[in-house]
Design a protein around this motif. Sequence first.
Motif, PDB file in Angstrom:
ATOM      1  N   UNK A  98       0.834  -1.198   0.000  1.00  0.00           N
ATOM      2  CA  UNK A  98       0.000   0.000   0.000  1.00  0.00           C
ATOM      3  C   UNK A  98       0.875   1.257   0.000  1.00  0.00           C
ATOM      4  N   UNK A  99       2.028   1.190   0.685  1.00  0.00           N
ATOM      5  CA  UNK A  99       2.967   2.319   0.644  1.00  0.00           C
ATOM      6  C   UNK A  99       3.413   2.576  -0.792  1.00  0.00           C
ATOM      7  N   UNK A 100       3.623   1.490  -1.523  1.00  0.00           N
ATOM      8  CA  UNK A 100       4.085   1.620  -2.906  1.00  0.00           C
ATOM      9  C   UNK A 100       2.993   2.219  -3.792  1.00  0.00           C
ATOM     10  N   UNK A 101       1.745   1.835  -3.561  1.00  0.00           N
ATOM     11  CA  UNK A 101       0.639   2.430  -4.324  1.00  0.00           C
ATOM     12  C   UNK A 101       0.591   3.933  -4.069  1.00  0.00           C
ATOM     13  N   UNK A 102       0.811   4.339  -2.810  1.00  0.00           N
ATOM     14  CA  UNK A 102       0.839   5.761  -2.488  1.00  0.00           C
ATOM     15  C   UNK A 102       1.963   6.475  -3.242  1.00  0.00           C
ATOM     16  N   UNK A 103       3.144   5.842  -3.269  1.00  0.00           N
ATOM     17  CA  UNK A 103       4.284   6.437  -3.971  1.00  0.00           C
ATOM     18  C   UNK A 103       4.022   6.526  -5.470  1.00  0.00           C
ATOM     19  N   UNK A 185      -3.315  -7.315  -8.858  1.00  0.00           N
ATOM     20  CA  UNK A 185      -4.200  -8.026  -9.778  1.00  0.00           C
ATOM     21  C   UNK A 185      -4.792  -9.277  -9.128  1.00  0.00           C
ATOM     22  N   UNK A 186      -3.981  -9.969  -8.341  1.00  0.00           N
ATOM     23  CA  UNK A 186      -4.452 -11.203  -7.705  1.00  0.00           C
ATOM     24  C   UNK A 186      -5.616 -10.927  -6.759  1.00  0.00           C
ATOM     25  N   UNK A 194     -14.613  -4.785 -10.746  1.00  0.00           N
ATOM     26  CA  UNK A 194     -13.403  -4.047 -10.362  1.00  0.00           C
ATOM     27  C   UNK A 194     -12.416  -4.037 -11.525  1.00  0.00           C
ATOM     28  N   UNK A 195     -12.243  -5.199 -12.157  1.00  0.00           N
ATOM     29  CA  UNK A 195     -11.340  -5.312 -13.310  1.00  0.00           C
ATOM     30  C   UNK A 195     -11.764  -4.350 -14.414  1.00  0.00           C
ATOM     31  N   UNK A 196     -13.059  -4.300 -14.671  1.00  0.00           N
ATOM     32  CA  UNK A 196     -13.591  -3.411 -15.718  1.00  0.00           C
ATOM     33  C   UNK A 196     -13.331  -1.945 -15.378  1.00  0.00           C
ATOM     34  N   UNK A 197     -13.491  -1.594 -14.104  1.00  0.00           N
ATOM     35  CA  UNK A 197     -13.288  -0.203 -13.678  1.00  0.00           C
ATOM     36  C   UNK A 197     -11.809   0.178 -13.818  1.00  0.00           C
ATOM     37  N   UNK A 198     -10.909  -0.725 -13.407  1.00  0.00           N
ATOM     38  CA  UNK A 198      -9.475  -0.455 -13.518  1.00  0.00           C
ATOM     39  C   UNK A 198      -9.077  -0.273 -14.985  1.00  0.00           C
ATOM     40  N   UNK A 199      -9.620  -1.125 -15.850  1.00  0.00           N
ATOM     41  CA  UNK A 199      -9.322  -1.035 -17.281  1.00  0.00           C
ATOM     42  C   UNK A 199      -9.827   0.283 -17.868  1.00  0.00           C
ATOM     43  N   UNK A 200     -11.009   0.699 -17.432  1.00  0.00           N
ATOM     44  CA  UNK A 200     -11.582   1.953 -17.915  1.00  0.00           C
ATOM     45  C   UNK A 200     -10.724   3.138 -17.476  1.00  0.00           C
ATOM     46  N   UNK A 224      -7.247   6.662 -10.919  1.00  0.00           N
ATOM     47  CA  UNK A 224      -6.965   5.238 -11.150  1.00  0.00           C
ATOM     48  C   UNK A 224      -6.340   4.603  -9.913  1.00  0.00           C
ATOM     49  N   UNK A 225      -5.298   5.232  -9.385  1.00  0.00           N
ATOM     50  CA  UNK A 225      -4.580   4.658  -8.247  1.00  0.00           C
ATOM     51  C   UNK A 225      -5.373   4.790  -6.949  1.00  0.00           C
ATOM     52  N   UNK A 226      -6.143   5.859  -6.814  1.00  0.00           N
ATOM     53  CA  UNK A 226      -6.985   6.027  -5.624  1.00  0.00           C
ATOM     54  C   UNK A 226      -8.036   4.921  -5.568  1.00  0.00           C
ATOM     55  N   UNK A 227      -8.595   4.588  -6.725  1.00  0.00           N
ATOM     56  CA  UNK A 227      -9.589   3.514  -6.772  1.00  0.00           C
ATOM     57  C   UNK A 227      -8.948   2.175  -6.402  1.00  0.00           C
ATOM     58  N   UNK A 228      -7.763   1.907  -6.941  1.00  0.00           N
ATOM     59  CA  UNK A 228      -7.061   0.656  -6.615  1.00  0.00           C
ATOM     60  C   UNK A 228      -6.771   0.584  -5.120  1.00  0.00           C
TER      61      UNK A 228
END
Length: 257
Positions: A98-103, A185-186, A194-200, A224-228
């Motif tokens: 999660x730290x990495x997603x923030x970065x 992804x896993x 969720x997959x569809x939203x990330x792709x969009x 995109x990253x906030x949603x993930x």
Amino acid sequence: MTYKRIRQPKLCEAIEKELECLIVEGTLSPGQQLPPERELAKQFDVSRPSVREAIQRLEAKHLLTRRQGGGTFVTENLWESFSEPLLDLLAAHPETQLDLVEARHALEGLAAYYAALRGNDDDFDRIKDCHVRIQQAQQQGDLAAEAAAVMQYLIAVTESAHNVVLLHIIRSLAPLLEQNVLQNFEYLNRHQAVVDKVSKHRANIVAAIVSKQPKKAREASHAHLAYIEETLLDLSREDSRRQRSLRRIQQRKDGLD
């Protein structure tokens, strides 16, 4: 007044500097093979000994590697700043993901902004090709291939930003970033919505970049990253609730026994 004599640079030094520039800007990437000395001499319009000396100087700096009978290559681990033990250590701790997603918010938002601002048609074609490869891997259900394709897409976007420092950071983080994408992804692939939203979201980033809208590209990247990030937290809480529920069920069973 005494004037200092101006020293003319040697040809090999000029060639050395030119090759260094190509490496720094990413035109010559890690592991890429250089043309033969004869061809380089022709391109630079110099003698082969001058090219050979320039290559030797870059070898001494560990920027180039010569393979016996196999040619000269840009050093493979040129951009690696993280050792494998450190990568393994970071990957082993869930909170680090999660730290990495923030970065990634800062890095990818910046890359998307400058890619839209500075990118050219060739850059945009490369980004679109990478996006197609992501979609193909997704259709095949190959998460590892999809994560690898996303990493190539991120590098293409960063190359299009034409900021060599940012490119170095992304390339040095590439193994960790790709592992983070795969682990995400896993989790995310549990739900098709969720997959569809990330792709969009990713398609929105690409569209903003290639239409040269920097602010929109950065905003799309952050969305995109906030949603993930939010989805991963929700799924993590869901897992915790499920584990508690399973423990209570097991305790009741044990009590009946």
